[in-house]
Each structure stands twice: as structure tokens, then as C-alpha cells.
Write an enzyme that holds these catalytic residues in place. Structure first.
Site, PDB file in Angstrom:
ATOM      1  N   LYS A  23       0.834  -1.220   0.000  1.00 28.73           N
ATOM      2  CA  LYS A  23       0.000   0.000   0.000  1.00 28.73           C
ATOM      3  C   LYS A  23       0.864   1.263   0.000  1.00 28.73           C
ATOM      4  O   LYS A  23       0.606   2.186  -0.770  1.00 28.73           O
ATOM      5  CB  LYS A  23      -0.895  -0.036   1.251  1.00 28.73           C
ATOM      6  CG  LYS A  23      -1.646   1.233   1.556  1.00 28.73           C
ATOM      7  CD  LYS A  23      -2.738   0.997   2.575  1.00 28.73           C
ATOM      8  CE  LYS A  23      -2.284   1.029   4.012  1.00 28.73           C
ATOM      9  NZ  LYS A  23      -2.159   2.357   4.615  1.00 28.73           N
ATOM     10  N   SER A 162       8.584   9.850  11.497  1.00 29.38           N
ATOM     11  CA  SER A 162       7.386   9.537  10.719  1.00 29.38           C
ATOM     12  C   SER A 162       7.708   9.605   9.237  1.00 29.38           C
ATOM     13  O   SER A 162       8.175  10.634   8.736  1.00 29.38           O
ATOM     14  CB  SER A 162       6.276  10.555  11.035  1.00 29.38           C
ATOM     15  OG  SER A 162       5.339  10.614   9.976  1.00 29.38           O
ATOM     16  N   GLN A 164       5.588   9.591   6.848  1.00 31.60           N
ATOM     17  CA  GLN A 164       4.650  10.473   6.144  1.00 31.60           C
ATOM     18  C   GLN A 164       5.104  11.923   6.235  1.00 31.60           C
ATOM     19  O   GLN A 164       5.050  12.672   5.253  1.00 31.60           O
ATOM     20  CB  GLN A 164       3.243  10.312   6.721  1.00 31.60           C
ATOM     21  CG  GLN A 164       2.643   8.942   6.410  1.00 31.60           C
ATOM     22  CD  GLN A 164       1.303   8.719   7.068  1.00 31.60           C
ATOM     23  OE1 GLN A 164       0.820   9.553   7.828  1.00 31.60           O
ATOM     24  NE2 GLN A 164       0.694   7.578   6.786  1.00 31.60           N
ATOM     25  N   ASP A 308       3.122  -0.417  12.527  1.00 33.83           N
ATOM     26  CA  ASP A 308       1.881  -0.946  11.947  1.00 33.83           C
ATOM     27  C   ASP A 308       1.602  -2.389  12.364  1.00 33.83           C
ATOM     28  O   ASP A 308       0.486  -2.878  12.188  1.00 33.83           O
ATOM     29  CB  ASP A 308       1.935  -0.868  10.414  1.00 33.83           C
ATOM     30  CG  ASP A 308       1.802   0.567   9.933  1.00 33.83           C
ATOM     31  OD1 ASP A 308       1.387   1.441  10.726  1.00 33.83           O
ATOM     32  OD2 ASP A 308       2.114   0.822   8.750  1.00 33.83           O
ATOM     33  N   ARG A 381      -6.414  -2.689  10.505  1.00 31.62           N
ATOM     34  CA  ARG A 381      -5.412  -3.519  11.210  1.00 31.62           C
ATOM     35  C   ARG A 381      -5.995  -4.148  12.474  1.00 31.62           C
ATOM     36  O   ARG A 381      -5.522  -5.192  12.922  1.00 31.62           O
ATOM     37  CB  ARG A 381      -4.151  -2.701  11.516  1.00 31.62           C
ATOM     38  CG  ARG A 381      -3.484  -2.194  10.248  1.00 31.62           C
ATOM     39  CD  ARG A 381      -1.998  -1.996  10.343  1.00 31.62           C
ATOM     40  NE  ARG A 381      -1.530  -1.316   9.129  1.00 31.62           N
ATOM     41  CZ  ARG A 381      -1.266  -1.933   7.974  1.00 31.62           C
ATOM     42  NH1 ARG A 381      -1.384  -3.237   7.874  1.00 31.62           N
ATOM     43  NH2 ARG A 381      -0.876  -1.240   6.920  1.00 31.62           N
TER      44      ARG A 381
HETATM   45  C1  S3P Z   1       3.209   5.181   6.343  1.00 31.81           C
HETATM   46  C2  S3P Z   1       3.885   5.628   7.440  1.00 31.81           C
HETATM   47  C3  S3P Z   1       3.505   5.295   8.827  1.00 31.81           C
HETATM   48  C4  S3P Z   1       2.580   4.089   8.849  1.00 31.81           C
HETATM   49  C5  S3P Z   1       1.476   4.198   7.844  1.00 31.81           C
HETATM   50  C6  S3P Z   1       2.046   4.289   6.435  1.00 31.81           C
HETATM   51  C7  S3P Z   1       3.679   5.598   4.998  1.00 31.81           C
HETATM   52  O1  S3P Z   1       2.814   6.396   9.395  1.00 31.81           O
HETATM   53  O2  S3P Z   1       2.043   3.936  10.155  1.00 31.81           O
HETATM   54  O3  S3P Z   1       0.634   3.067   7.919  1.00 31.81           O
HETATM   55  O4  S3P Z   1       3.194   5.035   3.983  1.00 31.81           O
HETATM   56  O5  S3P Z   1       4.519   6.486   4.928  1.00 31.81           O
HETATM   57  P1  S3P Z   1       3.594   7.587  10.164  1.00 31.81           P
HETATM   58  O6  S3P Z   1       4.417   8.306   9.174  1.00 31.81           O
HETATM   59  O7  S3P Z   1       2.505   8.446  10.733  1.00 31.81           O
HETATM   60  O8  S3P Z   1       4.404   6.910  11.224  1.00 31.81           O
END
Ligand code: S3P
Length: 417
Positions: A23, A162, A164, A308, A381
């Protein structure tokens, strides 16, 4: 979501599982190829809801995306200067798009479903505002209106590791003057930087610091590997039942396999076979009979590497004699649900001896589970972790089970049928 599923405990662990496409990588491929110059072909794209939200957003921004099964042909290029985007449940899509669009001339509205509207966006808007983006939010939450363009690079230390947030700042940096650097305490998943390099952006990586300079992206071909996080469900099911299995074509990027390291540390017999190398390597994951596992401890720097997988590790913890402990994981409270509370509630519904602390979870395992009704709390999840506990325990009736489509639409057919 109002759907329900009954999960039986008399299922067999299969010899082989297919792994759904990743994903995280799929969302990035759709967004980055959508703004790259030319036609990209993405193979093995995930068709889960979060990726479809990213596809919808990029189409609204003007990219032409043709889907034929799991193959996407993406005609990228110059994006529209005005669009209203609905990211559904996908925080990855929302945060990456906020970053990307902050660097683009125009005005954009970014919104999502009720769960996404409750999640913090200030962690991305703050650094992007420092770079010059003008953002109006609802107290740091969606919907936000942003006016992009004229960004300047910054040197940003992430207060919480993080992927993201790192990605959002880097995507802003693609259209910022000068150098944009992001430093994190613990190196999180690096799919964005890998993909940017593959697409010709000027990126430097030095330890836990990633820097990007103003760059255009060129169209590329991408084959998405299997979802490392999704593989955790059949792996934990096999370990809880002390059975063997193989999960095919799973991504084994070093920043994603923290939970596999942890499982090996507590005695799991796991091997990577048929490995194919590269920036995003993948393998078949072979789980052998492992006997009794030891309880686990997850804290500090381990947390971002297994974030996750903590719910399913707690599900497995119910089958391990002794006390397993998660701490320092308050980030779990701001995921698709409050995953400290929802993990504990789901597993308690099945009779587990489990409690929450302010920043973690304590599982006293090795006690029998009972059939129970579980509320998935709208969180994919939680639904999948409860299903693993139920399939290895005494079954369950899972309410709101359809939310698995957010990341793994075929989960129940593949793993608990
Ligand atoms: C993700 C980063 C993680 C993860 C999320 C997907 C990504 O989040 O928990 O399911 O695709 O970059 P965070 O960046 O908030 O830790």
C-alpha cells in the site's frame, strides 16, 4: 462500515500465501508518477481503498490514470492549479499531497473521511508553512485549504520519526528554492526517497538525514513488491498455531522488517528465500515450526520500526507464555483508530488478559481465548489482528470487518478461509 464476518478457529494454515501489493509504495507510485513528465507504467499496483483514494486525487489534479487489473498506465505532467481532493481514509495520501501541492502554484482543498478528519495534520503543515506554504486548517486537522508555490528549502528535524512527515517535507522540497533536509531519530520507511532517486530527483542521503533539491521527475516503470505489513498476518497466524507456511514475494526493505527481526529474536524460525535484490528487494518468507516463543518487549527506537504491526504482534502475544510489553508507543493513539484502546478492546473481547497503559499495551499470554464479538472500530489492522487471534484461538464474530479493504481487500479469503 456495518459488515460482519465470522472467523472460525478450525481453519488450516496454508502451505503458501500470496502477498497483496504494498500500500505505501502504491500510494507513492500513483502520486509521484502522476506529476512526473511522461507516461509511467506501474505493475502490481495495490487496488485497496487507500490507493484508489490516491488515484482519485491525482485524476482530479489532471493526471490520466488507466487501470487494467493491477497495472496502471499513468500519464503525468503539469497538474491543475485548483482542485478539491478527498483522501478517504488515507493519511499517507493526504500528508504526501499536502507536501507536494505546497510547492505548486494554485489553491487546493484537501479533505478525508471522519477518521482522517480526526488525525493530526499540523505535523506536516508546520514545516511546510516554515517553507512558505499558506495553509488554513481546522485546528490542525482536515479539511485544509492550501495556497502553494514560492517555497524555500529548510533544515527540519522531525519531532517524531514519521515516514509520512518526512515524505511531505521532501515533496515540498521538490519545488523549493535551495536545499530541503529532513532528519529523523530513527530511520523510517524510505520508499519516498528510493522512488525520487529512481525518478531522477537530486537526493542525498547521509545517515538519518535526507536532502532534496528542486527537481523535475521523469516517468518510470515500477513493479510494486508485496506488502511487508500485510505479510505479518499469515506469519503471526502460523506462529500462533506453530505451523509452517511460505508467503510469496514479500517486500523486505530493511526499514519495514523490524517486526520480522523481533519475531526471530523471540525464537521464530523465519527465513527469506528466493530473494530478488535492489532498492526495494523482495523474498518468499518461509515460516518453519518454531515451538514456544518468548514474550516480547517493544519500546523506544523499536516502535517506529514496528508501528503498523503492533496490533497483530499483541494478538500473537496472547499465545506466548509470559508477559509481553509495548511502551513508548503513543503514536498508536493517532492511527486509523486509537490503536492502544482498540487493540486492547478487540483482544479483551476474545478473553485475552491484556491492558492498556498511557503509551502502550501489556499482554499476559498463554491463556486460552474464547469466541467473542469484536468491533473493528473502523480500523483495518484491528479487524485483521482480531481475525488472527480468533483463527488461532476460538473464533470470533467481527463487526465492521469490511474495513480490511483499506489495505488488504482479499484478507479474509486469503488468510482466514
Ligand atoms: C506510512 C507511514 C507510517 C505508517 C502508515 C504508512 C507511509 O505512518 O504507520 O501506515 O506510507 O509512509 P507515520 O508516518 O505516521 O508513522
Amino acid at each position: 462500515m456495518t459488515s460482519a464476518r465470522t472467523v472460525s478457529s478450525i481453519i488450516d494454515v496454508k502451505r503458501n500465501y500470496a502477498c497483496p501489493p504494498d500500500k505505501s509504495i502504491s500510494v507513492r507510485a500513483v502520486i509521484l508518477c502522476g506529476c512526473a513528465d511522461g507516461i509511467s507504467v506501474v505493475e502490481n499496483l495495490s487496488l485497496c481503498d487507500d490507493v484508489m483514494s490516491a488515484v482519485d486525487c491525482m485524476r482530479r489534479l489532471g493526471a490520466k490514470i488507466e487501470l487494467d487489473g493491477n497495472t496502471a498506465v499513468i500519464h503525468g505532467g503539469k497538474l491543475k492549479k485548483c482542485a478539491k481532493l478527498d483522501c478517504g481514509n488515507s493519511a499517507t495520501a493526504a500528508r504526501l499531497l499536502i507536501g507536494l501541492l505546497s510547492g505548486m502554484d494554485g489553491q487546493f482543498v484537501i479533505d478525508g473521511d471522519d477518521s482522517l478528519r480526526s488525525r493530526p495534520m499540523a505535523r506536516v503543515t508546520l514545516p511546510l508553512e516554515k517553507m512558505g506554504a499558506r495553509i488554513v486548517s481546522q485546528n490542525g486537522r482536515l479539511p485544509i485549504t492550501l495556497t502553494g508555490g514560492n517555497l524555500r528549502g529548510i533544515d527540519y528535524c522531525l519531532p517524531v520519526s514519521s515516514a509520512q512527515v518526512k515524505s511531505a517535507v521532501l515533496l515540498g522540497g521538490l519545488n523549493a528554492d535551495g536545499k530541503t533536509s529532513v532528519t529523523e531519530n530513527v530511520k523510517t520507511r524510505d520508499h519516498t526517497e528510493n522512488m525520487l532517486i529512481h525518478m531522477g530527483a537530486e537526493v542525498n542521503i547521509n545517515g538519518n538525514t535526507v536532502s532534496v533539491y528542486k527537481s523535475g521527475l521523469k516517468a518510470v516503470d515500477i513493479t510494486v513488491s508485496g506488502d511487508t505489513s500485510a505479510a505479518a498476518y499469515p506469519i503471526c497466524l502460523a506462529l500462533a498455531k506453530n505451523k509452517r507456511c511460505v508467503i510469496k514475494n514479500v517486500g523486505i526493505n530493511d526499514t519495514r522488517i523490524g517486526y520480522i527481526r523481533l519475531l526471530k529474536d523471540i525464537g521464530a524460525n523465519i527465513n527469506f528465500i528466493n530473494t530478488v535484490g535492489g532498492k526495494e528487494p523482495y523474498s518468499d518468507i518461509q515460516v518453519g515450526e518454531s515451538g514456544k516463543l518468548r514474550p516480547f518487549v517493544i519500546d523506544g527506537d523499536t516502535v517506529p520500526r514496528v508501528i503498523d504491526e503492533i496490533p497483530v504482534l499483541c494478538a500473537l502475544g496472547c499465545f506466548i507464555d509470559g508477559v509481553s510489553v509495548v511502551s513508548g508507543a503513543s503514536e498508536l493513539r493517532i492511527k486509523e483508530s486509537d490503536r492502544i484502546t482498540s487493540t486492547v478492546r478487540a483482544l479483551k473481547s476474545l478473553g485475552a488478559d491484556i491492558d492498556e497503559t498511557h503509551d502502550g499495551i501489556i499482554v499476559r499470554g498463554g491463556k486460552p481465548l474464547a469466541f467473542g464479538n469484536v468491533d473493528a472500530m473502523g480500523d483495518h489492522r484491528i479487524a485483521m489482528s482480531a481475525a488472527v487471534a480468533a483463527a488461532a484461538g476460538s473464533g470470533a464474530y467481527i463487526m465492521g470487518a469490511d474495513c480490511v479493504s483499506v489495505s488488504y481487500p482479499t484478507f479474509f479469503e486469503e488468510v482466514t478461509a
